[in-house]
Motif scaffolding. Structure first.
Motif, mmCIF file in Angstrom:
data_model
loop_
_atom_site.group_PDB
_atom_site.id
_atom_site.type_symbol
_atom_site.label_atom_id
_atom_site.label_comp_id
_atom_site.label_asym_id
_atom_site.label_seq_id
_atom_site.Cartn_x
_atom_site.Cartn_y
_atom_site.Cartn_z
ATOM 1 N N GLY A 100 0.794 -1.220 0.000
ATOM 2 C CA GLY A 100 0.000 0.000 0.000
ATOM 3 C C GLY A 100 0.821 1.262 0.000
ATOM 4 N N ALA A 101 2.032 1.202 -0.537
ATOM 5 C CA ALA A 101 2.913 2.370 -0.606
ATOM 6 C C ALA A 101 3.370 2.569 -2.051
ATOM 7 N N PRO A 102 2.483 3.080 -2.912
ATOM 8 C CA PRO A 102 2.833 3.215 -4.333
ATOM 9 C C PRO A 102 3.798 4.356 -4.629
ATOM 10 N N LYS A 103 3.888 5.350 -3.718
ATOM 11 C CA LYS A 103 4.787 6.501 -3.961
ATOM 12 C C LYS A 103 5.508 6.881 -2.667
ATOM 13 N N VAL B 210 15.357 6.652 -11.195
ATOM 14 C CA VAL B 210 15.597 6.824 -12.631
ATOM 15 C C VAL B 210 14.561 6.069 -13.456
ATOM 16 N N ASN B 211 14.302 4.823 -13.085
ATOM 17 C CA ASN B 211 13.448 3.960 -13.896
ATOM 18 C C ASN B 211 11.961 4.085 -13.583
ATOM 19 N N HIS B 212 11.656 4.537 -12.369
ATOM 20 C CA HIS B 212 10.250 4.641 -11.956
ATOM 21 C C HIS B 212 10.012 6.006 -11.291
ATOM 22 N N PRO B 213 10.199 7.085 -12.036
ATOM 23 C CA PRO B 213 10.106 8.422 -11.431
ATOM 24 C C PRO B 213 8.719 8.752 -10.877
ATOM 25 N N ASP B 214 7.702 8.049 -11.340
ATOM 26 C CA ASP B 214 6.352 8.304 -10.844
ATOM 27 C C ASP B 214 5.991 7.413 -9.655
ATOM 28 N N LEU C 262 24.354 7.818 -16.551
ATOM 29 C CA LEU C 262 24.081 8.598 -17.766
ATOM 30 C C LEU C 262 22.640 9.093 -17.804
ATOM 31 N N ARG C 263 21.815 8.606 -16.857
ATOM 32 C CA ARG C 263 20.371 8.875 -16.935
ATOM 33 C C ARG C 263 19.826 9.587 -15.693
ATOM 34 N N TYR C 264 20.691 10.175 -14.897
ATOM 35 C CA TYR C 264 20.215 10.787 -13.662
ATOM 36 C C TYR C 264 19.297 11.985 -13.886
ATOM 37 N N GLU C 265 19.367 12.573 -15.058
ATOM 38 C CA GLU C 265 18.474 13.702 -15.332
ATOM 39 C C GLU C 265 17.009 13.270 -15.366
ATOM 40 N N ALA C 266 16.755 11.967 -15.409
ATOM 41 C CA ALA C 266 15.374 11.466 -15.365
ATOM 42 C C ALA C 266 14.781 11.570 -13.966
ATOM 43 N N ILE C 267 15.617 11.788 -12.950
ATOM 44 C CA ILE C 267 15.114 11.915 -11.582
ATOM 45 C C ILE C 267 14.340 13.219 -11.464
ATOM 46 N N SER C 268 13.103 13.120 -11.029
ATOM 47 C CA SER C 268 12.239 14.295 -11.034
ATOM 48 C C SER C 268 11.722 14.680 -9.653
ATOM 49 N N VAL C 269 12.142 13.950 -8.619
ATOM 50 C CA VAL C 269 11.611 14.195 -7.277
ATOM 51 C C VAL C 269 12.645 14.921 -6.420
#
Length: 317
Positions: A123-126, A144-148, A247-254
């Motif tokens: 029960g902890a989706p985010k 990176v892979n699951h920013p949402d 190479l993909r850290y810019e995908a981090i949005s939180v």
């Protein structure tokens, strides 16, 4: 019968006897460790893999991911109790360690996938996701892979960027497909308590392990043959995985809080956390003066403050 032949037969018998005693002693030590340190929490089934989770407290969801050679007990020693009044804390054993089963190709990304599914089942989706050391690399892969699928990210003394130092002989040997299965039973069976204590203290340097930590932590769980191998294989692959992930850290949005001690000789501040913080606008870096690789034990107030900042920044408190 010639003396040389007799001597050879005697040596063969000695080797067989030593192997038999080693296997028996390794099994006995593993059984004792599991009896003395049973699962603290619940066992989940995630796509056919057993995942051990400890859940405590109420409030915004907070997932804690331990480092190499660790288990849930690293966090439940003291930190979880302090966090529980303000957060619903979920602590996982990573694959192959504690009471979580092994997975095929246990990259940091696949570990993050598994633990993310486990958190959702609870029960902890985010949740806020915190990782220490190797666990921080798993947390980075999650972000990176699951920013949402997370609200905020906290890393403690975590490998984040490529490094140049080589893999230790210990990990090279245990991760080797031939030498590893030979060496692991020897360690499980014969490693001394003094050697284990020295290893624990070296991780905490320049600080000392808190009183009672060694007995509570249950190093015998880590010294099980399967756990030794799983831990070493993961550690041996980490550098190449970080090279790709970084190479993909810019995908981090939180919102991101980075905490690192400037006396950490296991994961260097100037190699990892400082350049990562400079690279990401949403990352806030806290440098702990004189603190080594285990800030969640020796600087609890600073860690709790970083978690609460992440929670406020994510509008959870």
């Amino acid at each position: 019968m010639k003396l040389a032949v007799k001597l050879f037969i005697f040596l063969v018998i000695l080797v067989i006897a030593f192997v038999a005693v080693t296997v028996w002693k390794a099994g006995a030590n593993e059984a004792r460790a599991e009896s003395n340190y049973p699962p603290e929490g619940q066992l989940l089934d995630i796509d056919g893999v057993q995942v051990h989770a400890v859940v405590r407290g109420e409030g915004p969801d907070l997932v804690l991911i331990h480092g190499s050679s660790g288990s849930t007990r690293d966090f439940t020693f003291a930190l979880v109790e302090r966090l529980a009044p303000d957060f619903r804390v979920i602590v996982f054993d990573r694959p192959g360690l504690g009471y979580t089963g092994t997975i095929e190709d246990p990259t940091i990304e696949r570990q993050a996938d598994l633990l993310g599914k486990a958190a959702a089942q609870l029960g902890a989706p985010k949740p806020i996701v915190l990782g220490q050391s190797y666990g921080g690399s798993v947390a980075l892969a999650w972000a990176v892979n699951h920013p949402d699928d997370l609200s905020a990210l906290v890393t403690l003394a975590s490998p984040a960027l490529p490094w140049t130092t080589g893999l230790s002989t210990f990990y090279k040997t245990l991760s080797n497909p031939i030498l590893g299965p030979i060496t692991a039973p020897l360690i499980t069976a014969w490693v001394s308590r003094d050697r284990v204590t020295q290893g624990v203290e070296s991780v905490f340097a320049p600080q000392s392990a808190p009183k009672g930590y060694g007995d509570y932590f249950g190093p015998g769980l880590t010294l099980r043959r399967a756990s030794l191998r799983a831990n070493a294989i993961q550690r041996a692959r980490l550098l190449n995985e970080i090279k790709s992930l970084s190479l993909r850290y810019e995908a981090i949005s939180v919102p991101m809080e980075i905490v690192h001690g400037d006396a950490d000789t296991t994961v260097g501040l100037h190699i990892h956390s400082r350049p990562l913080a400079a690279r990401l606008d949403q990352a806030n870096l806290t440098v702990l003066e004189g603190v080594g690789h285990m800030p969640h034990h020796v600087a609890e107030d600073d860690i709790i403050a970083a978690i609460k900042r992440a929670s406020h920044r994510a509008a959870l408190h």
